[in-house]
Design a protein around this motif. Structure first.
Motif, mmCIF file in Angstrom:
data_model
loop_
_atom_site.group_PDB
_atom_site.id
_atom_site.type_symbol
_atom_site.label_atom_id
_atom_site.label_comp_id
_atom_site.label_asym_id
_atom_site.label_seq_id
_atom_site.Cartn_x
_atom_site.Cartn_y
_atom_site.Cartn_z
ATOM 1 N N MET A 1 9.724 4.775 -5.661
ATOM 2 C CA MET A 1 8.581 4.041 -5.119
ATOM 3 C C MET A 1 7.502 4.963 -4.573
ATOM 4 O O MET A 1 6.494 4.501 -4.042
ATOM 5 N N ASP A 2 7.696 6.258 -4.696
ATOM 6 C CA ASP A 2 6.645 7.192 -4.323
ATOM 7 C C ASP A 2 5.506 7.099 -5.335
ATOM 8 O O ASP A 2 5.733 7.006 -6.536
ATOM 9 N N LYS A 3 4.272 7.129 -4.850
ATOM 10 C CA LYS A 3 3.118 6.979 -5.745
ATOM 11 C C LYS A 3 3.014 8.113 -6.756
ATOM 12 O O LYS A 3 2.414 7.938 -7.825
ATOM 13 N N SER A 4 3.605 9.237 -6.450
ATOM 14 C CA SER A 4 3.529 10.376 -7.363
ATOM 15 C C SER A 4 4.583 10.326 -8.461
ATOM 16 O O SER A 4 4.506 11.075 -9.435
ATOM 17 N N SER A 5 5.575 9.456 -8.306
ATOM 18 C CA SER A 5 6.648 9.386 -9.301
ATOM 19 C C SER A 5 6.225 8.522 -10.484
ATOM 20 O O SER A 5 5.347 7.664 -10.374
ATOM 21 N N GLU A 6 6.842 8.768 -11.623
ATOM 22 C CA GLU A 6 6.581 7.983 -12.828
ATOM 23 C C GLU A 6 7.880 7.331 -13.264
ATOM 24 O O GLU A 6 8.880 8.004 -13.498
ATOM 25 N N ASN A 7 7.850 6.010 -13.352
ATOM 26 C CA ASN A 7 9.061 5.271 -13.707
ATOM 27 C C ASN A 7 8.641 3.968 -14.366
ATOM 28 O O ASN A 7 7.949 3.139 -13.762
ATOM 29 N N LEU A 8 9.053 3.765 -15.600
ATOM 30 C CA LEU A 8 8.644 2.581 -16.345
ATOM 31 C C LEU A 8 9.205 1.301 -15.728
ATOM 32 O O LEU A 8 8.563 0.247 -15.789
ATOM 33 N N ILE A 9 10.391 1.388 -15.142
ATOM 34 C CA ILE A 9 10.982 0.205 -14.505
ATOM 35 C C ILE A 9 10.133 -0.223 -13.313
ATOM 36 O O ILE A 9 9.855 -1.413 -13.110
ATOM 37 N N VAL A 10 9.696 0.755 -12.534
ATOM 38 C CA VAL A 10 8.859 0.455 -11.372
ATOM 39 C C VAL A 10 7.498 -0.069 -11.817
ATOM 40 O O VAL A 10 6.964 -1.030 -11.240
ATOM 41 N N ASP A 11 6.922 0.539 -12.850
ATOM 42 C CA ASP A 11 5.634 0.065 -13.359
ATOM 43 C C ASP A 11 5.723 -1.398 -13.774
ATOM 44 O O ASP A 11 4.845 -2.201 -13.446
ATOM 45 N N ASN B 1 3.538 3.724 5.224
ATOM 46 C CA ASN B 1 3.585 5.031 4.570
ATOM 47 C C ASN B 1 2.697 4.989 3.330
ATOM 48 O O ASN B 1 3.054 4.406 2.305
ATOM 49 N N THR B 2 1.532 5.611 3.416
ATOM 50 C CA THR B 2 0.540 5.512 2.338
ATOM 51 C C THR B 2 0.950 6.254 1.069
ATOM 52 O O THR B 2 0.267 6.141 0.043
ATOM 53 N N SER B 3 2.045 6.993 1.100
ATOM 54 C CA SER B 3 2.502 7.674 -0.105
ATOM 55 C C SER B 3 3.415 6.794 -0.950
ATOM 56 O O SER B 3 3.797 7.178 -2.052
ATOM 57 N N LEU B 4 3.744 5.595 -0.431
ATOM 58 C CA LEU B 4 4.648 4.700 -1.140
ATOM 59 C C LEU B 4 3.904 3.519 -1.755
ATOM 60 O O LEU B 4 2.834 3.128 -1.293
ATOM 61 N N ARG B 5 4.486 2.935 -2.777
ATOM 62 C CA ARG B 5 3.825 1.867 -3.533
ATOM 63 C C ARG B 5 3.881 0.511 -2.840
ATOM 64 O O ARG B 5 3.248 -0.436 -3.291
ATOM 65 N N PHE B 6 4.639 0.430 -1.752
ATOM 66 C CA PHE B 6 4.658 -0.824 -1.004
ATOM 67 C C PHE B 6 3.248 -1.166 -0.522
ATOM 68 O O PHE B 6 2.870 -2.334 -0.452
ATOM 69 N N GLU B 7 2.478 -0.149 -0.209
ATOM 70 C CA GLU B 7 1.103 -0.358 0.217
ATOM 71 C C GLU B 7 0.296 -1.052 -0.877
ATOM 72 O O GLU B 7 -0.534 -1.923 -0.592
ATOM 73 N N ASN B 8 0.531 -0.681 -2.148
ATOM 74 C CA ASN B 8 -0.196 -1.287 -3.261
ATOM 75 C C ASN B 8 0.071 -2.780 -3.356
ATOM 76 O O ASN B 8 -0.854 -3.582 -3.534
ATOM 77 N N LEU B 9 1.355 -3.154 -3.233
ATOM 78 C CA LEU B 9 1.704 -4.569 -3.313
ATOM 79 C C LEU B 9 1.094 -5.348 -2.157
ATOM 80 O O LEU B 9 0.636 -6.482 -2.328
ATOM 81 N N ASN B 10 1.089 -4.747 -0.988
ATOM 82 C CA ASN B 10 0.514 -5.412 0.179
ATOM 83 C C ASN B 10 -0.989 -5.619 0.026
ATOM 84 O O ASN B 10 -1.523 -6.679 0.389
ATOM 85 N N GLU B 11 -1.677 -4.622 -0.515
ATOM 86 C CA GLU B 11 -3.118 -4.736 -0.725
ATOM 87 C C GLU B 11 -3.428 -5.877 -1.698
ATOM 88 O O GLU B 11 -4.382 -6.638 -1.495
ATOM 89 N N PHE B 12 -2.615 -5.992 -2.729
ATOM 90 C CA PHE B 12 -2.856 -7.068 -3.692
ATOM 91 C C PHE B 12 -2.629 -8.429 -3.044
ATOM 92 O O PHE B 12 -3.422 -9.357 -3.225
ATOM 93 N N ASP B 13 -1.547 -8.559 -2.285
ATOM 94 C CA ASP B 13 -1.259 -9.838 -1.636
ATOM 95 C C ASP B 13 -2.380 -10.210 -0.682
ATOM 96 O O ASP B 13 -2.805 -11.366 -0.617
ATOM 97 N N ARG B 14 -2.883 -9.234 0.063
ATOM 98 C CA ARG B 14 -3.952 -9.493 1.027
ATOM 99 C C ARG B 14 -5.213 -10.003 0.316
ATOM 100 O O ARG B 14 -5.833 -10.978 0.750
ATOM 101 N N ASP B 15 -5.575 -9.374 -0.799
ATOM 102 C CA ASP B 15 -6.785 -9.783 -1.511
ATOM 103 C C ASP B 15 -6.576 -11.102 -2.247
ATOM 104 O O ASP B 15 -7.511 -11.892 -2.407
ATOM 105 N N MET B 16 -5.351 -11.341 -2.675
ATOM 106 C CA MET B 16 -5.021 -12.610 -3.307
ATOM 107 C C MET B 16 -5.169 -13.763 -2.314
ATOM 108 O O MET B 16 -5.760 -14.807 -2.621
ATOM 109 N N ILE B 17 -4.662 -13.565 -1.114
ATOM 110 C CA ILE B 17 -4.781 -14.580 -0.071
ATOM 111 C C ILE B 17 -6.240 -14.732 0.355
ATOM 112 O O ILE B 17 -6.722 -15.851 0.611
ATOM 113 N N ALA B 18 -6.963 -13.621 0.419
ATOM 114 C CA ALA B 18 -8.381 -13.677 0.789
ATOM 115 C C ALA B 18 -9.171 -14.501 -0.232
ATOM 116 O O ALA B 18 -10.122 -15.203 0.130
ATOM 117 N N LEU B 19 -8.791 -14.425 -1.487
ATOM 118 C CA LEU B 19 -9.462 -15.193 -2.531
ATOM 119 C C LEU B 19 -9.366 -16.690 -2.245
ATOM 120 O O LEU B 19 -10.352 -17.428 -2.375
#
Length: 670
Positions: free
Chosen positions: A471-481, A539-557
């Protein structure tokens, strides 16, 4: 000829059951007249009479215990023994009363009752106690006198709101912090409430508020109906949480449990006065075999008085904005809905329904709306009972919303049983948007049920063990993608097709990686999985932040456009070959490319003439996407042929993406 009820006009298949439906309406009206002369609100005042009350002159304590012959108040003041000075008097209706001088009890004194009946006696917690605490050494519970010198000062009453499209953040106070222990009302108010506000949710659903002896029951084995769980803090702490939520324009509803009660005799009310049927059924219906709990007898007026007073109490004392009713299906049917598949309408009207429970639920909803017209009620009901969220006069039970419980089950089944390339977008749209025309529903992709140990959250199903090391933003993993892309698509699909509201369990908005497992013997009484790891989100280096940002903007919509108020959800395109789904709701165009590998160029979608501005793009890098789309393009619809009225808008649709466009009307160019 009798004019059909509105729910029958909406659904003609109910016509053959009009007589039964009308009987239920009439039974509710008859019961209401039997209970009260003026209003249900005046009837539901048991908490003002029973329990412990302090006046200017004395203390007055009352309980109803018709099977008991004697009752004593015990505590430090009596050396926890029976004392004639603290013996109650009993009247002909089974009411016991004790009057004490003001100096005989103090704020925070602990107390219990001792009751005697014909063949025994026992210590009991008062039924109407509004404060119950557990001794940390003996683990025994006692009631506590709770009369602070100053009453709570509500600061933000004028900021209380009502939302026609609730965006519900389902939360549990105890497991809302990151510490390996029980969180408090104050910690929730200080640390979690700001997160909810920032996330854009307009309603909080608090679980496990009514006192329950076993923490791991998630609050569903209630022992004291009127006591806010003391493991989280004081009554004033809870009031402070609710008041501050109101200051932020957030409604607070409570998960109320009137479908069953804990079996514990020392803490609960199952054998309060020595009679097993004081509040519960006396026959084989007394115990709920699936839940190891007791079932209320809704035919007894005293039970209706208790439960309806409980409804009013939380609205009045704590200023809750409504309720999510637990276990409604269990209440509606003699078999609790466990032995029927509800494939025929006859299963709702075949004399196997608990008519007394149906009457109670309708009266409860009427009371809620009578006491506070801005309060809402939500039913956890999975049988599809017709009219559940329709007004009484229309033939319903008067809930405001039904939880769309089939949706999370559908997503689980789809993920488990079908490969991504076989997902049928037309079927997805049908399952997410299908509801009774006359009802409002709350949609959700997952709730606390899917997060419990033994089950899996959506993100866990999608990522499995990759969640722990990739789940680190620097890692590459097709399952995570894949998992992150589908997590966003599933949530936006659910929101875009929602009937009238949306629900999320705390932490799921950012893909919380751990299941929920409360302390128990099997896990060595650990709190490791009974908490929320907010540090992962921060932790801004992890992808959990990405999911949270999307949820926030989705709810804002939704907050900005309020598209869920549009009852019509128009499916513009369901392209099974390419797995593209396009939905129109108000002036928003939702486009989903669920294809796991195929990106589509210059893909035409039927559209209202005009311009289209992109307002949400799941492929944006801040959401963990691959930045394949130029968001600055203003799309213009084009006629399908020369001089044609039908238009299409042509888009680039990368694989596994969700896009939302706002329609800007303009004069078509022919």
């Amino acid at each position: 000829m009798i004019k059909p009820l509105k729910i029958i006009q909406s659904d003609p298949l109910l016509e053959e059951f009009q007589f039964v439906i009308q009987q239920r309406i009439d039974a509710t009206s008859k019961k209401e007249k039997e209970l009260c002369d003026s209003s249900l609100s005046n009837f539901a005042n048991g908490h003002h009479y029973y329990g412990i009350h302090r006046t200017d002159q004395n203390w007055i304590i009352r309980e109803w215990a018709p099977n008991a012959s004697e009752m004593y108040l015990i505590g430090d003041f009596s050396e926890w023994k029976e004392n004639p000075k603290y013996q109650f008097t009993k009247d002909d209706n089974g009411n016991f009363e004790l009057v004490l001088d003001l100096d005989q009890l103090d704020h925070k004194d602990l107390y219990k009752l001792i009751l005697h009946w014909s063949d025994g006696s026992g210590e009991r917690i008062p039924v109407w106690s509004n404060r119950v605490i557990q001794d940390s050494d003996t683990l025994l519970y006692s009631a506590q006198v709770w009369y602070p010198n100053e009453t709570f000062d509500w600061q933000h009453e004028k900021k209380r709101q009502k939302y026609n499209s609730p965006l519900i953040y389902e939360a549990h106070v105890g497991m809302a912090t990151e510490k390996e222990g029980v969180g408090t009302y104050n910690e929730f108010r200080e640390f979690v409430l700001p997160r909810i506000h920032k996330a854009g949710y307009n309603t909080i659903q608090l679980m496990a508020i009514q006192e329950h002896p076993y923490y791991g029951s998630f609050g569903y084995h209630v022992s004291s109906l009127f006591a806010a769980s003391s493991r989280f803090g004081t009554p004033e702490d809870l009031k402070g949480l609710i008041d501050e939520a109101h200051s932020l324009g957030i409604m607070v509803i409570m998960d109320i449990v009137h479908s069953h009660a804990v079996k514990n005799e020392l803490e609960g009310i199952g054998n309060f006065d020595g009679s097993p049927h004081q509040f519960f059924h006396a026959d084989e219906r007394r115990e709920h075999a699936a839940w190891d709990s007791l079932c209320y007898n809704y035919a007894k007026n005293e039970v209706l008085h208790l439960l309806l007073s409980n409804i009013k109490y939380w609205l009045e004392e704590y200023h809750f904005d409504g309720y999510r009713f637990d276990g409604v299906t269990s209440m509606l049917y003699y078999d609790h809905g466990l032995s029927r598949d509800f494939t025929s309408y006859k299963m709702y009207f075949d004399a196997e329904q608990d008519e007394d429970a149906i009457c109670y639920l309708t009266l409860a909803n009427k009371l809620i709306h009578e006491y506070n017209p801005n309060a809402i009620s939500v039913a956890e009901e999975m049988s599809g009972y017709p009219g559940l969220a329709s007004p009484l006069d229309d033939g319903g039970l008067d809930f405001d919303y039904r939880l769309a419980m089939g949706i999370p089950d559908y997503w689980i089944k789809l993920i488990k049983e079908q490969r991504d390339e076989n997902w049928k977008v037309g079927n997805i749209f049908y399952e997410l948007s299908n509801k009774r025309a006359e009802e409002k529903t709350i949609s959700y992709a997952e709730s606390h049920d899917q997060a419990l140990v033994g089950d899996q959250t959506l993100i866990f199903r999608l990522l499995d063990k990759a969640m722990y090391d990739s789940m680190d933003k620097s890692s590459e993993n097709l399952i995570v993608d894949r998992g992150i892309a589908l997590h966003k698509i599933i949530r936006l699909l659910t929101l875009s097709c929602a009937g009238n509201g949306y629900l999320n369990f705390m932490g799921n908005e950012f893909g919380h990686p751990e299941w929920i497992d409360f302390p128990r013997e099997g896990n060595n009484w650990s709190y490791k999985h009974a908490r929320r790891q907010w540090s992962l989100l921060d932790n801004t280096s992890l992808r959990f932040e990405n999911l949270n940002e999307f949820d926030r903007d989705m709810i804002a919509l939704q907050n900005e456009s309020n598209f869920m108020q549009a009852s019509n959800i128009k499916c513009l395109q369901a392209d099974e070959d390419n797995q593209v789904l396009a939905i129109q709701r108000n002036d928003l165009l939702f486009v989903f490319n669920l294809n796991p590998s195929k990106s589509l160029t210059y893909y035409g979608i039927p559209a209202t003439p005009g311009k289209y501005q992109m307002v949400l793009n799941s492929d944006h890098p801040k959401y963990g996407g691959f930045d394949r789309i130029n968001e600055n393009i203003l799309y213009r619809s084009k006629p399908e042929a020369a001089m044609a009225r039908n238009h299409r808008v042509y888009l680039y649709l990368p694989s596994r993406t969700a896009l939302v466009f706002k329609h800007i009307p303009s004069k078509p160019i022919f």
